[in-house]
Design an enzyme around this catalytic site. Structure first.
Site, PDB file in Angstrom:
ATOM      1  N   ASP A  17       0.846  -1.200   0.000  1.00 58.89           N
ATOM      2  CA  ASP A  17       0.000   0.000   0.000  1.00 58.89           C
ATOM      3  C   ASP A  17       0.886   1.256   0.000  1.00 58.89           C
ATOM      4  O   ASP A  17       2.089   1.169   0.239  1.00 58.89           O
ATOM      5  CB  ASP A  17      -0.960  -0.018   1.220  1.00 58.89           C
ATOM      6  CG  ASP A  17      -0.247   0.063   2.570  1.00 58.89           C
ATOM      7  OD1 ASP A  17      -0.493  -0.796   3.429  1.00 58.89           O
ATOM      8  OD2 ASP A  17       0.549   1.007   2.768  1.00 58.89           O
ATOM      9  N   HIS A  35       8.307  -5.654  -1.268  1.00 60.82           N
ATOM     10  CA  HIS A  35       7.377  -6.562  -1.949  1.00 60.82           C
ATOM     11  C   HIS A  35       6.608  -5.848  -3.048  1.00 60.82           C
ATOM     12  O   HIS A  35       5.572  -6.338  -3.496  1.00 60.82           O
ATOM     13  CB  HIS A  35       6.396  -7.177  -0.944  1.00 60.82           C
ATOM     14  CG  HIS A  35       7.045  -8.134   0.006  1.00 60.82           C
ATOM     15  ND1 HIS A  35       6.458  -8.530   1.186  1.00 60.82           N
ATOM     16  CD2 HIS A  35       8.255  -8.766  -0.030  1.00 60.82           C
ATOM     17  CE1 HIS A  35       7.261  -9.370   1.817  1.00 60.82           C
ATOM     18  NE2 HIS A  35       8.363  -9.529   1.112  1.00 60.82           N
ATOM     19  N   CYS A  74       3.763  -0.381 -24.914  1.00 59.72           N
ATOM     20  CA  CYS A  74       3.955  -1.174 -26.148  1.00 59.72           C
ATOM     21  C   CYS A  74       2.640  -1.462 -26.853  1.00 59.72           C
ATOM     22  O   CYS A  74       2.633  -1.984 -27.976  1.00 59.72           O
ATOM     23  CB  CYS A  74       4.673  -2.497 -25.820  1.00 59.72           C
ATOM     24  SG  CYS A  74       3.689  -3.665 -24.859  1.00 59.72           S
ATOM     25  N   GLY A 134       4.102  -4.459  13.208  1.00 52.70           N
ATOM     26  CA  GLY A 134       2.919  -4.980  12.515  1.00 52.70           C
ATOM     27  C   GLY A 134       3.182  -6.101  11.555  1.00 52.70           C
ATOM     28  O   GLY A 134       2.560  -6.164  10.493  1.00 52.70           O
ATOM     29  N   SER A 148       3.880 -10.512  11.289  1.00 49.85           N
ATOM     30  CA  SER A 148       3.777 -11.785  12.024  1.00 49.85           C
ATOM     31  C   SER A 148       5.076 -12.579  11.964  1.00 49.85           C
ATOM     32  O   SER A 148       5.200 -13.610  12.624  1.00 49.85           O
ATOM     33  CB  SER A 148       2.648 -12.634  11.425  1.00 49.85           C
ATOM     34  OG  SER A 148       2.995 -13.016  10.096  1.00 49.85           O
TER      35      SER A 148
HETATM   36  C1  BV8 Z   1      11.999 -15.264  -1.865  1.00 44.72           C
HETATM   37  C2  BV8 Z   1       3.220  -9.077  -1.873  1.00 44.72           C
HETATM   38  C3  BV8 Z   1      14.076 -15.950  -2.779  1.00 44.72           C
HETATM   39  C4  BV8 Z   1       2.010  -9.323  -2.674  1.00 44.72           C
HETATM   40  C5  BV8 Z   1       3.934 -10.867  -0.379  1.00 44.72           C
HETATM   41  C6  BV8 Z   1      13.374 -19.114   3.760  1.00 44.72           C
HETATM   42  C7  BV8 Z   1      14.265 -18.210   3.160  1.00 44.72           C
HETATM   43  C8  BV8 Z   1      13.910 -17.542   1.979  1.00 44.72           C
HETATM   44  C9  BV8 Z   1      12.634 -17.751   1.419  1.00 44.72           C
HETATM   45  C10 BV8 Z   1      11.761 -18.637   2.013  1.00 44.72           C
HETATM   46  C11 BV8 Z   1      12.122 -19.325   3.167  1.00 44.72           C
HETATM   47  N1  BV8 Z   1      11.080 -20.115   3.528  1.00 44.72           N
HETATM   48  C12 BV8 Z   1      10.071 -19.951   2.636  1.00 44.72           C
HETATM   49  C13 BV8 Z   1      10.461 -19.091   1.683  1.00 44.72           C
HETATM   50  C14 BV8 Z   1       9.650 -18.670   0.526  1.00 44.72           C
HETATM   51  C15 BV8 Z   1       8.685 -17.541   0.822  1.00 44.72           C
HETATM   52  C16 BV8 Z   1       8.151 -17.540   2.224  1.00 44.72           C
HETATM   53  O1  BV8 Z   1       8.660 -16.824   3.104  1.00 44.72           O
HETATM   54  N2  BV8 Z   1       7.072 -18.269   2.437  1.00 44.72           N
HETATM   55  C17 BV8 Z   1       6.422 -18.265   3.735  1.00 44.72           C
HETATM   56  C18 BV8 Z   1       4.913 -18.320   3.528  1.00 44.72           C
HETATM   57  C19 BV8 Z   1       6.937 -19.453   4.526  1.00 44.72           C
HETATM   58  N3  BV8 Z   1       9.311 -16.272   0.549  1.00 44.72           N
HETATM   59  C20 BV8 Z   1       9.325 -15.814  -0.718  1.00 44.72           C
HETATM   60  O2  BV8 Z   1       8.887 -16.449  -1.659  1.00 44.72           O
HETATM   61  C21 BV8 Z   1       9.925 -14.452  -0.953  1.00 44.72           C
HETATM   62  N4  BV8 Z   1      10.882 -14.558  -2.036  1.00 44.72           N
HETATM   63  O3  BV8 Z   1      12.231 -15.853  -0.842  1.00 44.72           O
HETATM   64  O4  BV8 Z   1      12.852 -15.267  -2.979  1.00 44.72           O
HETATM   65  C22 BV8 Z   1      15.011 -15.031  -2.078  1.00 44.72           C
HETATM   66  C23 BV8 Z   1      15.327 -15.229  -0.720  1.00 44.72           C
HETATM   67  C24 BV8 Z   1      16.217 -14.378  -0.094  1.00 44.72           C
HETATM   68  C25 BV8 Z   1      16.793 -13.325  -0.812  1.00 44.72           C
HETATM   69  C26 BV8 Z   1      16.449 -13.150  -2.162  1.00 44.72           C
HETATM   70  C27 BV8 Z   1      15.544 -13.994  -2.785  1.00 44.72           C
HETATM   71  C28 BV8 Z   1       8.881 -13.446  -1.431  1.00 44.72           C
HETATM   72  C29 BV8 Z   1       7.891 -13.157  -0.337  1.00 44.72           C
HETATM   73  C30 BV8 Z   1       6.986 -12.002  -0.769  1.00 44.72           C
HETATM   74  C31 BV8 Z   1       5.603 -12.537  -1.039  1.00 44.72           C
HETATM   75  N5  BV8 Z   1       4.702 -11.393  -1.278  1.00 44.72           N
HETATM   76  N6  BV8 Z   1       3.119  -9.850  -0.641  1.00 44.72           N
HETATM   77  C32 BV8 Z   1       0.777  -8.944  -1.916  1.00 44.72           C
HETATM   78  O5  BV8 Z   1       0.832  -8.214  -0.903  1.00 44.72           O
HETATM   79  O6  BV8 Z   1      -0.278  -9.382  -2.391  1.00 44.72           O
HETATM   80  S1  BV8 Z   1       3.991 -11.478   1.195  1.00 44.72           S
HETATM   81  C33 BV8 Z   1       2.737 -10.861   2.188  1.00 44.72           C
HETATM   82  O7  BV8 Z   1       3.091 -11.310   3.499  1.00 44.72           O
HETATM   83  C34 BV8 Z   1       2.687  -9.354   2.303  1.00 44.72           C
HETATM   84  O8  BV8 Z   1       3.780  -8.681   1.696  1.00 44.72           O
HETATM   85  C35 BV8 Z   1       2.781  -9.151   3.821  1.00 44.72           C
HETATM   86  O9  BV8 Z   1       3.237  -7.906   4.180  1.00 44.72           O
HETATM   87  C36 BV8 Z   1       3.752 -10.217   4.100  1.00 44.72           C
HETATM   88  C37 BV8 Z   1       4.084 -10.534   5.489  1.00 44.72           C
HETATM   89  O10 BV8 Z   1       2.872 -10.657   6.186  1.00 44.72           O
HETATM   90  P1  BV8 Z   1       2.649  -9.614   7.384  1.00 44.72           P
HETATM   91  O11 BV8 Z   1       2.883  -8.240   6.864  1.00 44.72           O
HETATM   92  O12 BV8 Z   1       3.450 -10.046   8.549  1.00 44.72           O
HETATM   93  O13 BV8 Z   1       1.099  -9.758   7.647  1.00 44.72           O
HETATM   94  P2  BV8 Z   1       0.399 -10.872   8.565  1.00 44.72           P
HETATM   95  O14 BV8 Z   1      -1.064 -10.819   8.286  1.00 44.72           O
HETATM   96  O15 BV8 Z   1       1.132 -12.173   8.413  1.00 44.72           O
HETATM   97  O16 BV8 Z   1       0.656 -10.362  10.061  1.00 44.72           O
HETATM   98  C38 BV8 Z   1       0.060  -9.149  10.474  1.00 44.72           C
HETATM   99  C39 BV8 Z   1       0.606  -8.860  11.849  1.00 44.72           C
HETATM  100  O17 BV8 Z   1       0.089  -7.600  12.273  1.00 44.72           O
HETATM  101  C40 BV8 Z   1       0.185  -9.892  12.894  1.00 44.72           C
HETATM  102  O18 BV8 Z   1       1.307 -10.238  13.676  1.00 44.72           O
HETATM  103  C41 BV8 Z   1      -0.853  -9.137  13.737  1.00 44.72           C
HETATM  104  O19 BV8 Z   1      -0.786  -9.517  15.106  1.00 44.72           O
HETATM  105  C42 BV8 Z   1      -0.413  -7.722  13.581  1.00 44.72           C
HETATM  106  N7  BV8 Z   1      -1.501  -6.757  13.705  1.00 44.72           N
HETATM  107  C43 BV8 Z   1      -2.798  -6.892  13.309  1.00 44.72           C
HETATM  108  N8  BV8 Z   1      -3.480  -5.771  13.605  1.00 44.72           N
HETATM  109  C44 BV8 Z   1      -2.599  -4.902  14.181  1.00 44.72           C
HETATM  110  C45 BV8 Z   1      -1.346  -5.522  14.250  1.00 44.72           C
HETATM  111  N9  BV8 Z   1      -0.268  -4.943  14.783  1.00 44.72           N
HETATM  112  C46 BV8 Z   1      -0.425  -3.679  15.260  1.00 44.72           C
HETATM  113  N10 BV8 Z   1      -1.605  -3.017  15.237  1.00 44.72           N
HETATM  114  C47 BV8 Z   1      -2.702  -3.587  14.713  1.00 44.72           C
HETATM  115  N11 BV8 Z   1      -3.864  -2.914  14.694  1.00 44.72           N
END
Ligand code: BV8
Length: 234
Positions: free
Chosen positions: A95, A110, A140, A177, A179
């Site tokens: 955003d 991201h 294009c 903010g 997880s």
């Molecule tokens: C990659 C964009 C290779 C699109 C998103 C180990 C090492 C490396 C990679 C991996 C690995 N293990 C697994 C992987 C692969 C994967 C991965 O991590 N998978 C997970 C599911 C296990 N990672 C990838 O594929 C990444 N690429 O690794 O390439 C590489 C590696 C290293 C170096 C170079 C290359 C790409 C990941 C990006 C994916 N795209 N989004 C879109 O947004 O649609 S990810 C998506 O999750 C969003 O970007 C989001 O921001 C992100 C993280 O989630 P959070 O922001 O934490 O949101 P969530 O809901 O989970 O949590 C919210 C938190 O807020 C909670 O804790 C809650 O308590 C809190 N909260 C709620 N309300 C409030 C609050 N806090 C305060 N106030 C409130 N009111």
């Protein structure tokens, strides 16, 4: 500014935008409870069903345009203005609420929901409208190759060299903010610790990596982030 820290890296996630009405991903009614991330946030899902992915991002783009930044975004923009040393705000969020609050030293690792990219010619430009397979690229002229300029699972996050350099130099790392489920972002706190930086988690509840933080405060971002910024700047 009284703080003893000189080089600050902040990481934000969906939680900082939750009180602005944008869905988080893994909370109980989060986006991943309505959609399977493999269908809407992977290149394979886009290849399989581009229409579903366009619908997913078109809906989020309209929600974002109607949303407003909250006090947490404003507090981070104030902190950037008042900070004397190195400052980098890395966001996992796609955003533009940080920008709308005035943050400038900002890196969208991201990507950005309000930008689109043409897979045919590489053109990247702002987009506030809905797009689909029939939408032609403005550069294009070819339809069928436009996608949101965001990083999907399995794709390389953006700005990694700049982030690594900032983490190498930081003496204060603040995570807000998020997880701590998604890598490599979830690994930044461990890198900051290796550099002997002070590490702080500001979240609604303890994250997956909460035990790695030297200091933690829990509550809504719109309350705990302005309070923390006031203390840093006191
Ligand atoms: C990659 C964009 C290779 C699109 C998103 C180990 C090492 C490396 C990679 C991996 C690995 N293990 C697994 C992987 C692969 C994967 C991965 O991590 N998978 C997970 C599911 C296990 N990672 C990838 O594929 C990444 N690429 O690794 O390439 C590489 C590696 C290293 C170096 C170079 C290359 C790409 C990941 C990006 C994916 N795209 N989004 C879109 O947004 O649609 S990810 C998506 O999750 C969003 O970007 C989001 O921001 C992100 C993280 O989630 P959070 O922001 O934490 O949101 P969530 O809901 O989970 O949590 C919210 C938190 O807020 C909670 O804790 C809650 O308590 C809190 N909260 C709620 N309300 C409030 C609050 N806090 C305060 N106030 C409130 N009111």
């Amino acid at each position: 500014m009284a703080t003893k820290y000189r080089s600050l890296v902040i990481l934000t996630g969906a939680g900082i935008s939750a009180e602005s009405g944008l869905g988080t991903f893994r909370d109980k009614d989060g986006l991943w409870s309505k959609y399977d991330l493999r269908d809407v946030a992977t290149p394979e899902g886009f290849a399989r069903n581009p229409g579903l992915v366009h619908d997913f991002y078109n809906a989020r783009r309209q929600n974002l345009i109607a949303a407003q930044p909250n006090a947490a975004h404003a507090a981070l923009a104030l902190l950037e203005r008042e900070w004397r040393g190195d400052f980098l705000l890395v966001t996992q969020n796609v955003d533009d609420l940080h920008e709308r609050s005035g943050s400038a030293k900002l890196l969208h690792m991201h990507g950005e929901l309000l930008k689109i990219r043409c897979e045919n010619c590489g053109d990247i430009r702002p987009c506030h409208q809905a797009i689909d397979l029939a939408t032609a690229c403005s550069a294009c002229g070819i339809p069928g190759y436009l996608r949101p300029d965001v990083v999907w699972f399995g794709e390389m996050p953006m700005g990694m060299e700049r982030i690594e350099r900032a983490l190498d130099a930081c003496d204060l790392f603040v995570s807000i903010g998020t997880s701590g489920n998604v890598y490599p972002a979830a690994g930044f706190v461990a890198e900051a610790r290796r550099r002997r930086a002070h590490t702080v988690e500001l979240n609604l509840e303890p994250s997956e990596s909460h035990s790695l933080f030297a200091e933690a405060r829990y509550g809504p971002a719109s309350e705990i982030v302005p309070a923390y910024v006031q203390e840093l700047l006191a």
